[in-house]
Design a protein around this motif. Sequence first.
Motif, PDB file in Angstrom:
ATOM      1  N   ALA A  34       0.828  -1.206   0.000  1.00 58.91           N
ATOM      2  CA  ALA A  34       0.000   0.000   0.000  1.00 58.91           C
ATOM      3  C   ALA A  34       0.861   1.254   0.000  1.00 58.91           C
ATOM      4  N   SER A  35       1.953   1.244   0.732  1.00 65.81           N
ATOM      5  CA  SER A  35       2.784   2.446   0.795  1.00 65.81           C
ATOM      6  C   SER A  35       3.572   2.652  -0.501  1.00 65.81           C
ATOM      7  N   THR A  36       3.930   1.591  -1.213  1.00 63.63           N
ATOM      8  CA  THR A  36       4.651   1.756  -2.469  1.00 63.63           C
ATOM      9  C   THR A  36       3.722   2.236  -3.574  1.00 63.63           C
ATOM     10  N   ASN A  37       2.456   1.887  -3.516  1.00 64.81           N
ATOM     11  CA  ASN A  37       1.495   2.352  -4.514  1.00 64.81           C
ATOM     12  C   ASN A  37       1.021   3.765  -4.233  1.00 64.81           C
ATOM     13  N   GLY A  38       1.267   4.266  -3.053  1.00 60.53           N
ATOM     14  CA  GLY A  38       0.793   5.579  -2.686  1.00 60.53           C
ATOM     15  C   GLY A  38      -0.605   5.543  -2.107  1.00 60.53           C
ATOM     16  N   THR A  39      -1.362   4.533  -2.481  1.00 59.25           N
ATOM     17  CA  THR A  39      -2.712   4.354  -1.950  1.00 59.25           C
ATOM     18  C   THR A  39      -3.052   2.879  -2.025  1.00 59.25           C
ATOM     19  N   SER A  40      -3.950   2.461  -1.193  1.00 63.16           N
ATOM     20  CA  SER A  40      -4.299   1.045  -1.184  1.00 63.16           C
ATOM     21  C   SER A  40      -5.481   0.749  -2.094  1.00 63.16           C
ATOM     22  N   SER A  41      -6.013   1.757  -2.770  1.00 60.93           N
ATOM     23  CA  SER A  41      -7.156   1.519  -3.629  1.00 60.93           C
ATOM     24  C   SER A  41      -7.005   2.299  -4.936  1.00 60.93           C
ATOM     25  N   THR A  42      -7.742   1.854  -5.937  1.00 59.26           N
ATOM     26  CA  THR A  42      -7.672   2.460  -7.250  1.00 59.26           C
ATOM     27  C   THR A  42      -9.047   3.003  -7.622  1.00 59.26           C
ATOM     28  N   PRO A  43      -9.155   4.279  -7.963  1.00 54.94           N
ATOM     29  CA  PRO A  43     -10.454   4.806  -8.385  1.00 54.94           C
ATOM     30  C   PRO A  43     -10.826   4.287  -9.774  1.00 54.94           C
ATOM     31  N   ARG A  44     -12.094   3.947  -9.938  1.00 53.87           N
ATOM     32  CA  ARG A  44     -12.559   3.412 -11.217  1.00 53.87           C
ATOM     33  C   ARG A  44     -13.947   3.941 -11.542  1.00 53.87           C
ATOM     34  N   LEU A  45     -14.182   4.179 -12.808  1.00 52.27           N
ATOM     35  CA  LEU A  45     -15.522   4.454 -13.304  1.00 52.27           C
ATOM     36  C   LEU A  45     -16.009   3.171 -13.960  1.00 52.27           C
ATOM     37  N   LEU A  46     -17.175   2.737 -13.564  1.00 51.22           N
ATOM     38  CA  LEU A  46     -17.746   1.509 -14.108  1.00 51.22           C
ATOM     39  C   LEU A  46     -19.021   1.839 -14.874  1.00 51.22           C
ATOM     40  N   ILE A  47     -19.206   1.189 -15.992  1.00 53.21           N
ATOM     41  CA  ILE A  47     -20.415   1.363 -16.786  1.00 53.21           C
ATOM     42  C   ILE A  47     -21.171   0.048 -16.789  1.00 53.21           C
ATOM     43  N   ASP A  48     -22.418   0.088 -16.367  1.00 54.41           N
ATOM     44  CA  ASP A  48     -23.273  -1.101 -16.370  1.00 54.41           C
ATOM     45  C   ASP A  48     -23.916  -1.205 -17.752  1.00 54.41           C
ATOM     46  N   TYR A  49     -23.370  -2.067 -18.586  1.00 57.21           N
ATOM     47  CA  TYR A  49     -23.838  -2.186 -19.957  1.00 57.21           C
ATOM     48  C   TYR A  49     -25.204  -2.856 -20.059  1.00 57.21           C
ATOM     49  N   ASP A  50     -25.657  -3.484 -18.985  1.00 55.44           N
ATOM     50  CA  ASP A  50     -26.985  -4.105 -19.004  1.00 55.44           C
ATOM     51  C   ASP A  50     -28.094  -3.061 -18.992  1.00 55.44           C
ATOM     52  N   ILE A  51     -27.829  -1.894 -18.400  1.00 54.01           N
ATOM     53  CA  ILE A  51     -28.870  -0.868 -18.335  1.00 54.01           C
ATOM     54  C   ILE A  51     -28.547   0.367 -19.177  1.00 54.01           C
ATOM     55  N   CYS A  52     -27.365   0.420 -19.758  1.00 55.28           N
ATOM     56  CA  CYS A  52     -26.962   1.574 -20.573  1.00 55.28           C
ATOM     57  C   CYS A  52     -27.877   1.706 -21.792  1.00 55.28           C
ATOM     58  N   LEU A  53     -28.339   2.926 -22.063  1.00 53.82           N
ATOM     59  CA  LEU A  53     -29.223   3.190 -23.203  1.00 53.82           C
ATOM     60  C   LEU A  53     -28.464   3.503 -24.482  1.00 53.82           C
ATOM     61  N   GLN A  54     -27.160   3.639 -24.406  1.00 55.71           N
ATOM     62  CA  GLN A  54     -26.317   4.016 -25.547  1.00 55.71           C
ATOM     63  C   GLN A  54     -26.722   5.379 -26.105  1.00 55.71           C
ATOM     64  N   CYS A  55     -27.131   6.277 -25.225  1.00 56.60           N
ATOM     65  CA  CYS A  55     -27.598   7.591 -25.677  1.00 56.60           C
ATOM     66  C   CYS A  55     -26.442   8.532 -26.005  1.00 56.60           C
ATOM     67  N   GLY A  56     -25.262   8.293 -25.460  1.00 56.73           N
ATOM     68  CA  GLY A  56     -24.095   9.114 -25.760  1.00 56.73           C
ATOM     69  C   GLY A  56     -23.996  10.391 -24.941  1.00 56.73           C
ATOM     70  N   ALA A  62     -18.700  14.717 -21.183  1.00 57.13           N
ATOM     71  CA  ALA A  62     -17.318  14.524 -20.739  1.00 57.13           C
ATOM     72  C   ALA A  62     -16.497  13.870 -21.842  1.00 57.13           C
ATOM     73  N   PRO A  63     -16.189  14.605 -22.903  1.00 57.99           N
ATOM     74  CA  PRO A  63     -15.440  14.008 -24.011  1.00 57.99           C
ATOM     75  C   PRO A  63     -14.013  13.615 -23.637  1.00 57.99           C
ATOM     76  N   ASN A  64     -13.476  14.194 -22.569  1.00 60.93           N
ATOM     77  CA  ASN A  64     -12.134  13.809 -22.119  1.00 60.93           C
ATOM     78  C   ASN A  64     -12.150  12.528 -21.291  1.00 60.93           C
ATOM     79  N   CYS A  65     -13.329  12.064 -20.930  1.00 57.63           N
ATOM     80  CA  CYS A  65     -13.450  10.904 -20.040  1.00 57.63           C
ATOM     81  C   CYS A  65     -14.091   9.693 -20.709  1.00 57.63           C
ATOM     82  N   PHE A  66     -14.990   9.927 -21.674  1.00 52.53           N
ATOM     83  CA  PHE A  66     -15.723   8.833 -22.321  1.00 52.53           C
ATOM     84  C   PHE A  66     -15.627   8.959 -23.835  1.00 52.53           C
ATOM     85  N   TYR A  67     -15.731   7.819 -24.499  1.00 53.35           N
ATOM     86  CA  TYR A  67     -15.867   7.806 -25.950  1.00 53.35           C
ATOM     87  C   TYR A  67     -16.850   6.712 -26.312  1.00 53.35           C
ATOM     88  N   MET A  68     -17.506   6.891 -27.448  1.00 54.28           N
ATOM     89  CA  MET A  68     -18.479   5.904 -27.899  1.00 54.28           C
ATOM     90  C   MET A  68     -17.770   4.883 -28.784  1.00 54.28           C
TER      91      MET A  68
END
Length: 104
Positions: A34-56, A62-68
């Motif tokens: 944990a100390s070598t990584n700087g943190t013991s956890s990793t932030p993540r954005l998760l997309i649930d594709y089962d409910i995603c409408l694909q609306c874009g 957030a064009p810097n964060c997502f792409y279609m």
Amino acid sequence: MKTLKILLRKSKVTILVSVFVILSAFLISNAATASTNGTSSTPRLLIDYDICLQCGLCAEEAPNCFYMGAGGFPFVKAGWYDYYPEWFYAMVDCPVGAISYTNY
């Protein structure tokens, strides 16, 4: 009989000490990782594709964060975390709540 009781006591102590040493080594190695990584956890954005409408909407907000992708589903771009307000608003504004943030 007395000798057997003494041997059993010593073996219990030996087992307890062994467990303590193994547990301590495990905890120390996890703390070092944990100390070598700087943190013991990793932030993540998760997309649930089962409910995603694909609306874009996420890729528009957030064009810097997502792409279609080619199939019409959104994907998270590398380096998304640096654009805090964008990904947060895209996550909040998702019409079905398909985007979630986790820290593990």
